[in-house]
Design a protein around this motif. Sequence first.
Motif: not given
Length: 769
Positions: A210, A214, A438-440, A466, A468, A470, A496
């Motif tokens: 990523g 982040d 963005t969610y990670k 991992e 992610t 967005r 995604t």
Amino acid sequence: MKLIKKICLSNCIPHCHVRFLQNGTLHRALLLLFLTCFVVAAEGQQIISGRVVAGDSAVSNATIRVKNTDLAAQTNRDGAFSIAAAPGSTLIVSHVSFILKEVKVTGSTINIQLEPSAAQAMKEVVVVGYGAQKRSDVTGAVASVDKKRLDNLPNTNFAQALQASIPGISIDQNSGGAEGNANTIRIRGRNSITASTTPLIILDGVPYSGSISDINPSDIESINVLKDASSAAIYGSRGANGVIILTTKKGTRGEPIISYNGFYGIQDISNLPSALTPDEFYAYKNAREPGSVTTSEQAVYDSKIFPDWVDLVTRKGTKQQHTLGVNGGGERFKYYLSGTYLDVEGIAVNDDFKRASTRINLEANIKKWLTLGSNTQLSFNNRSGLSATFADYQGAFRFNPLTTAFNADGTPTIYPWPQDLFFPNPLAPTLAENTDETYKVITNNYLNIDIPFIKGLSYRINTGVEFTTRSQNTYFGTNTRTGLQAKGDLTIANSTNKNFLVENIVNYNLALKNHTVAFTGLYSVQNEIGRTDNLDATGFPNDVLTFYQANVASSIRPSAGYSKETLVSQMARLNYSYKSKYLLTFTARRDGFSGFGANNKYAFFPSVAAAWNVSSEDFMNDSKLITNLKLRASYGSNGNQGVNAYNTLARLSTRSYVDGATTLPGYTPTSLGNPDLRWETTVGFNIGIDFSLFEGRIDGSLDGYTKNTHDLLLSREISSVHGVSRVLQNIGETANKGIELGLNTINIRNNNFVWSTNFSISANRNQIT
């Protein structure tokens, strides 16, 4: 009455042995004498309490002694102590792993910071990938970032801590954006022409793909950089550009320790380039082409009201970060928890970046032979808002100064230069509705088993996920040139990305008198899956619903994308040591990658390294100048995948066509297949010296290296009779050679002042051969 058999009163300090039979008057007299002596001894003294630390870590079992007395105390597991001492006296603090320190008593509480000794630095554990080694046992070129650079500098990402900290690493900042992730990280030059030159990032043992923004730098405990072919060979096909290993903070056994770390700063533009003033521009335009000044330009010039476009699209930026953490643990359980909020306002108007993250690191010893652990970060990033110049200032610097920025009502003009409708207002992006969120989730979970019936044998299963997602939405309304010409312009982009890793790791350590052997074996599988869903739409009845009205658009263009990559790897590493003087490391890795041609799915990457701890020899025992000295040499090969999924396959692109009133799907060739496509391979040789002088007052390293890369991935011109004019092939070579010197010195060190210097210099020569 029986006589007292023994009375010991040494300097009236109550550490004597008194044996007597209780008897009325004599008992009371002796008790009074004992208390009187204690008061006399304590007169002029006070209880001093404090804590001994090294960095942010408590130092347990350190000895605190009052100089020129027999009074002494020891720190507990939290580094805390208390001792009786008179004001103005001196405390001597000692520990086998740290430099002796003297501290003068100036109050009732005192905190003491210790510095590692030179011998301790060589015992320091360094993360080298799939395990750790004592620094004295490392055979490759492995560099560590001083932890103070992470704690004391206002870093919004870890790349900023790498700048000027390690020789051979260059950090190029490509823009001044708020997010601060537009950095090019390069280790020992550029190996490839078209493929990526970014080093592989390992976060808590798991490859990370990523954005560097982040990762919360406040959660990082250590950064180790693998620079040469031998140390990076354990990552095979992805190690040619070097490896950066990030290890996050872990819990410590003891009472909970609550910590806060924060910073606030401002930023502004410096060294602005010179530009023509409006008067100079007007004169130049007239001189170059008389009569070329338009009506609107003449009106602005006559009014003497000129827009300062650079000032309009920039501002004073700010950045602040706040981190609250807690760590602790018991006999079988350790934890580290933290929460961080970062808020950065860039120097471009509307360039904002916000990050909220939390980290939970847990480790539990279920049995003596069984350990479970989890390192997890959850984060939310908000990049909403388009900056005034789309993240660069070319539009503002080059824009005609004889234009109008605002209408009479204060709104930005759509066409600042009415005679030339090609140029939009540089402020237009600030009027667009934009969300970018963005969610990670990054999680590493592991199980470690020390095989009970075979000493030195352990198995570890290491998993990484991992994930992610967005979401980006942008709507240009009719108050901008883009929106006016399209009657509203909408873009929706959702993506995604999922990365899954499973590693099976076997370690075996064997010690036989003067010989030590350590073996590491690995079998791993990694899948990376990406999906995108996009929608472009234009032509809306109004701007009220912004990006919530795609269903009423007059033109809709949806698109989607999907990719999947798989990497299968086997690795073996053997470390041999004789008396910790003579060291050998052999590494071999075999990688298979789905992105390469059918005839070259797998590649093999071997390496060897040797080191000699000269300072461990008997003839160095009496040296007062050289504290530590180690010679190193390594040779090996690494790969660079450097190709996207499906590039080895023949591909088509859509090209729809109209048949009467019907739109029919059509396809045209995009690329030819190449079943022979394979990795770029870099073969490197490194020699180095690690040294420490004057009991650690000067320490550093000197390295020289060569790197030769072959089978470059390049596009080759071919006849367009095939439907395409280029094909991707392995052609060409590059070469890098260089020298690196890193020095750390302690120039002045006393109880109240420390002056230390970090110096690094490197030279690299790169050519296409």
